[in-house]
Design a protein around this motif. Sequence first.
Motif, PDB file in Angstrom:
ATOM      1  N   PRO A   1       0.873  -1.179  -0.212  1.00 44.77           N
ATOM      2  CA  PRO A   1      -0.025   0.030  -0.134  1.00 44.77           C
ATOM      3  C   PRO A   1       0.898   1.257   0.011  1.00 44.77           C
ATOM      4  CG  PRO A   1      -0.777  -1.493   1.707  1.00 44.77           C
ATOM      5  CD  PRO A   1       0.357  -2.103   1.093  1.00 44.77           C
ATOM      6  N   LEU A   2       2.037   1.321   0.713  1.00 44.66           N
ATOM      7  CA  LEU A   2       2.776   2.315   0.743  1.00 44.66           C
ATOM      8  C   LEU A   2       3.389   2.626  -0.568  1.00 44.66           C
ATOM      9  CD1 LEU A   2       4.538   4.650   2.200  1.00 44.66           C
ATOM     10  CD2 LEU A   2       6.124   2.799   2.783  1.00 44.66           C
ATOM     11  N   LEU A   3       3.907   1.695  -1.364  1.00 41.14           N
ATOM     12  CA  LEU A   3       4.444   1.858  -2.574  1.00 41.14           C
ATOM     13  C   LEU A   3       3.361   2.248  -3.610  1.00 41.14           C
ATOM     14  CD1 LEU A   3       7.501  -0.601  -2.955  1.00 41.14           C
ATOM     15  CD2 LEU A   3       7.348   1.543  -1.778  1.00 41.14           C
ATOM     16  N   GLU A   4       2.133   1.776  -3.481  1.00 48.36           N
ATOM     17  CA  GLU A   4       1.126   2.103  -4.303  1.00 48.36           C
ATOM     18  C   GLU A   4       0.728   3.581  -4.024  1.00 48.36           C
ATOM     19  OE1 GLU A   4      -1.470   0.364  -6.911  1.00 48.36           O
ATOM     20  OE2 GLU A   4       1.054   0.153  -7.116  1.00 48.36           O
ATOM     21  N   PHE A   5       0.678   4.178  -2.920  1.00 46.87           N
ATOM     22  CA  PHE A   5       0.479   5.475  -2.658  1.00 46.87           C
ATOM     23  C   PHE A   5       1.664   6.522  -3.334  1.00 46.87           C
ATOM     24  CE2 PHE A   5       1.584   9.106  -0.273  1.00 46.87           C
ATOM     25  CZ  PHE A   5       0.255   9.748   0.276  1.00 46.87           C
ATOM     26  N   LEU A   6       2.842   5.958  -3.129  1.00 48.21           N
ATOM     27  CA  LEU A   6       3.907   6.672  -3.715  1.00 48.21           C
ATOM     28  C   LEU A   6       4.001   6.565  -5.355  1.00 48.21           C
ATOM     29  CD1 LEU A   6       6.928   5.932  -1.202  1.00 48.21           C
ATOM     30  CD2 LEU A   6       5.339   7.940  -1.431  1.00 48.21           C
ATOM     31  N   ARG A   7       3.287   5.285  -5.817  1.00 45.83           N
ATOM     32  CA  ARG A   7       3.234   5.369  -7.239  1.00 45.83           C
ATOM     33  C   ARG A   7       2.352   6.429  -7.704  1.00 45.83           C
ATOM     34  NH1 ARG A   7      -0.190   3.615 -10.465  1.00 45.83           N
ATOM     35  NH2 ARG A   7      -1.652   2.567  -8.951  1.00 45.83           N
TER      36      ARG A   7
ATOM     37  N   PHE B   1      11.471  -4.624  -5.156  1.00 50.19           N
ATOM     38  CA  PHE B   1      10.552  -4.380  -4.270  1.00 50.19           C
ATOM     39  C   PHE B   1      11.180  -3.993  -2.862  1.00 50.19           C
ATOM     40  CE2 PHE B   1       7.694  -4.826  -0.903  1.00 50.19           C
ATOM     41  CZ  PHE B   1       6.406  -4.381  -1.485  1.00 50.19           C
ATOM     42  N   VAL B   2      12.193  -4.702  -2.406  1.00 47.44           N
ATOM     43  CA  VAL B   2      12.770  -4.305  -1.071  1.00 47.44           C
ATOM     44  C   VAL B   2      13.577  -3.186  -0.976  1.00 47.44           C
ATOM     45  CG1 VAL B   2      14.249  -5.256   0.770  1.00 47.44           C
ATOM     46  CG2 VAL B   2      12.585  -6.783  -0.392  1.00 47.44           C
ATOM     47  N   ALA B   3      14.164  -2.892  -2.127  1.00 49.62           N
ATOM     48  CA  ALA B   3      15.053  -1.751  -2.236  1.00 49.62           C
ATOM     49  C   ALA B   3      14.132  -0.543  -1.989  1.00 49.62           C
ATOM     50  CB  ALA B   3      15.914  -1.802  -3.570  1.00 49.62           C
ATOM     51  N   ARG B   4      13.171  -0.619  -3.032  1.00 50.28           N
ATOM     52  CA  ARG B   4      12.212   0.612  -3.048  1.00 50.28           C
ATOM     53  C   ARG B   4      11.377   0.617  -1.728  1.00 50.28           C
ATOM     54  NH1 ARG B   4       8.478   2.108  -8.165  1.00 50.28           N
ATOM     55  NH2 ARG B   4      10.292   1.968  -9.084  1.00 50.28           N
ATOM     56  N   LEU B   5      11.197  -0.250  -1.163  1.00 48.49           N
ATOM     57  CA  LEU B   5      10.391  -0.113   0.069  1.00 48.49           C
ATOM     58  C   LEU B   5      11.095   0.364   1.039  1.00 48.49           C
ATOM     59  CD1 LEU B   5       8.042  -0.732   2.148  1.00 48.49           C
ATOM     60  CD2 LEU B   5       8.808  -3.268   2.225  1.00 48.49           C
ATOM     61  N   ASN B   6      12.551  -0.073   1.160  1.00 50.13           N
ATOM     62  CA  ASN B   6      13.514   0.518   2.092  1.00 50.13           C
ATOM     63  C   ASN B   6      13.492   1.883   2.053  1.00 50.13           C
ATOM     64  OD1 ASN B   6      13.789  -2.032   3.409  1.00 50.13           O
ATOM     65  ND2 ASN B   6      15.707  -2.434   2.719  1.00 50.13           N
ATOM     66  N   ARG B   7      13.737   2.493   0.657  1.00 53.12           N
ATOM     67  CA  ARG B   7      13.897   3.824   0.654  1.00 53.12           C
ATOM     68  C   ARG B   7      12.536   4.879   1.028  1.00 53.12           C
ATOM     69  NH1 ARG B   7      15.946   2.218  -4.492  1.00 53.12           N
ATOM     70  NH2 ARG B   7      14.118   2.715  -5.486  1.00 53.12           N
ATOM     71  N   ALA B   8      11.258   4.178   0.680  1.00 55.41           N
ATOM     72  CA  ALA B   8      10.211   4.676   0.984  1.00 55.41           C
ATOM     73  C   ALA B   8       9.916   4.741   2.527  1.00 55.41           C
ATOM     74  CB  ALA B   8       8.936   3.842   0.425  1.00 55.41           C
ATOM     75  N   LEU B   9      10.375   3.703   3.228  1.00 55.37           N
ATOM     76  CA  LEU B   9      10.209   3.783   4.652  1.00 55.37           C
ATOM     77  C   LEU B   9      11.012   4.769   5.404  1.00 55.37           C
ATOM     78  CD1 LEU B   9      10.252  -0.007   5.492  1.00 55.37           C
ATOM     79  CD2 LEU B   9       8.165   1.510   5.781  1.00 55.37           C
TER      80      LEU B   9
ATOM     81  N   GLU C   1      11.868   7.802   3.977  1.00 56.97           N
ATOM     82  CA  GLU C   1      11.446   9.015   3.726  1.00 56.97           C
ATOM     83  C   GLU C   1       9.825   9.063   4.034  1.00 56.97           C
ATOM     84  OE1 GLU C   1      11.418   8.637  -0.739  1.00 56.97           O
ATOM     85  OE2 GLU C   1      13.729   8.983  -0.707  1.00 56.97           O
ATOM     86  N   ASN C   2       9.163   8.094   4.467  1.00 57.79           N
ATOM     87  CA  ASN C   2       8.152   8.040   5.154  1.00 57.79           C
ATOM     88  C   ASN C   2       7.910   7.318   6.533  1.00 57.79           C
ATOM     89  OD1 ASN C   2       6.383   9.556   2.793  1.00 57.79           O
ATOM     90  ND2 ASN C   2       7.500   7.917   1.903  1.00 57.79           N
ATOM     91  N   PRO C   3       8.550   7.724   7.397  1.00 58.03           N
ATOM     92  CA  PRO C   3       8.826   7.025   8.695  1.00 58.03           C
ATOM     93  C   PRO C   3       7.483   6.475   9.144  1.00 58.03           C
ATOM     94  CG  PRO C   3       9.749   9.059   9.024  1.00 58.03           C
ATOM     95  CD  PRO C   3       9.080   9.212   7.831  1.00 58.03           C
ATOM     96  N   PRO C   4       7.367   4.999   9.332  1.00 61.41           N
ATOM     97  CA  PRO C   4       6.034   4.345   9.479  1.00 61.41           C
ATOM     98  C   PRO C   4       5.722   4.841  11.113  1.00 61.41           C
ATOM     99  CG  PRO C   4       8.004   3.006   9.809  1.00 61.41           C
ATOM    100  CD  PRO C   4       8.555   4.154   9.431  1.00 61.41           C
ATOM    101  N   PRO C   5       4.354   4.438  11.535  1.00 58.03           N
ATOM    102  CA  PRO C   5       4.047   4.908  12.920  1.00 58.03           C
ATOM    103  C   PRO C   5       4.636   3.894  13.702  1.00 58.03           C
ATOM    104  CG  PRO C   5       2.160   3.621  11.539  1.00 58.03           C
ATOM    105  CD  PRO C   5       3.227   4.182  10.418  1.00 58.03           C
ATOM    106  N   ARG C   6       4.237   4.373  15.187  1.00 57.71           N
ATOM    107  CA  ARG C   6       4.911   3.340  16.033  1.00 57.71           C
ATOM    108  C   ARG C   6       4.375   2.078  16.289  1.00 57.71           C
ATOM    109  NH1 ARG C   6       8.707   6.647  18.808  1.00 57.71           N
ATOM    110  NH2 ARG C   6       8.287   8.916  18.659  1.00 57.71           N
ATOM    111  N   ARG C   7       3.083   1.946  15.850  1.00 59.47           N
ATOM    112  CA  ARG C   7       2.402   0.685  16.079  1.00 59.47           C
ATOM    113  C   ARG C   7       3.037  -0.236  15.287  1.00 59.47           C
ATOM    114  NH1 ARG C   7      -1.564   4.104  13.526  1.00 59.47           N
ATOM    115  NH2 ARG C   7      -1.616   3.707  10.955  1.00 59.47           N
TER     116      ARG C   7
END
Length: 472
Positions: A46-52, A235-243, A245-251
């Motif tokens: 979902p994060l990568l789709e949002f960014l796409r 996918f993992v490379a792009r996800l790691n960059r996205a995380l 740049e968009n820090p995930p919630p504490r939960r």
Amino acid sequence: MSAVAGAAGAVGAAPLAEPGPTAVAAGTDPVTALTLGREAYDYGFPLLEFLRVRSEQTSVRCPDGRGNAPVNSFSHTPTFAGPEDRTVVAPNTDTLYSIAHLDLGRGPVTLRHPAMGRRYVSFAMLDPYTNVIATPGVREDGPGAATIRVRWTTRPGRVTGRNVPRPTRVVDSPSRFVWIIGRTLATDTADQRTAYRQMQRYTLTLPDGRQRRFAEGCRAGAPRRSPTPTDGAAFVARLNRALAENPPPRRDAPLLARLRLYGVGPGFSPERAGLDPLTRGALLQGVTAQARALPQLARAEALLAAQRSGGWYDPPPSIGRFGTDYAYRARIAALGLGANTVEEATYPAGLTDSLGVPLVGINSYRITFTADRLPPVRYFWSLTMYDSDGYLVPNAARRFSVGPSHPPLVRRPDGSVVIVVSATRPAATDVNWLPAPRSQFRLNLRLYGPKPPALDGEWSPPPIENLGPLPG
């Protein structure tokens, strides 16, 4: 995306330094890696789709009237979505869209809209993890004019310009980036023109008081496509960059702690995680396998649920506020990215006939809403046709939905509404025709402003009656 967002932080804590290879390798194994690869895909999709969508829709030089516009500016669509619109799955054909992608890094952005009278309007605001943070509009704010200030909680900034309108409410965003999906109800062609004129008065004001302006005659250009990777390593490379740049919630910390051991997380990489080749390969294989399986899994689970419920799949009430249900969030991203919360709208999906057989256009179907069992809504309802992938189906009549906002809606003398779903026009004149493809399809019933019976289970859609094969 700028790395500034990751450096500034958002809801989550700053990423930890990546552990050394020896420590990481000691706690990993291929079997767990395969499972975590699947979980990583569900979590990150979902994060990568949002960014796409953000990347594609903001890649144009100026608003193009098709939902694409540079950052911090609206793109208003003057007509309903059609079969050619394939940026997101399951667009509606009840409302005109006003799409904007905010960047709150320089301070708050102020949204303003005029009084809408009796016309429905809403502005769903989503964070990068596809959770709805607020839905300004007639339900939350009433029909009058409203001024909504959207600010980033981590770095709120301040208004510096004198011409920034005073807000009637403030929305706090956990993230720097916000996706606004504005929906303005319209009916026929003439009303779409009227609604579009109102939409021209929606504004986004920057902290310095400016509104983005574009040269008259600007050619927007075609949006740049940036598909979400399905290959495990990419996918993992792009996800790691996205995380980062968009820090995930504490939960999300418990899952991220498990993934971190395998090099998945903000600033990490499997290559530097000290994984042996078998374990690293299993991780990436799990990601790739889930990328291939998710669309089919999402459809299969919805189909099974529909077969248990008379043909209709009703999404769980946590839609739009997913919490830690990452698998459900991923399924919704695959089936209909950008869904509202249930208070704003509910989306029962018709997937089978009353006997549990999937819908396919070689048959004709009938749905009957009796006068006392019409969809209970405050605003509007509609039934929309989609192909099996969730896109609008071309048809000569250019008719994609049935409902009160799609005139003329035929009612029988007893007040009932009968809809015939068929590839050919029915002979009866007291029914509403929804054209179907000859192939497999799905239906979406939308209830905007659902009343309590639609939310507590007292009301449910009527069965989809199979009328049998079409001639020939």
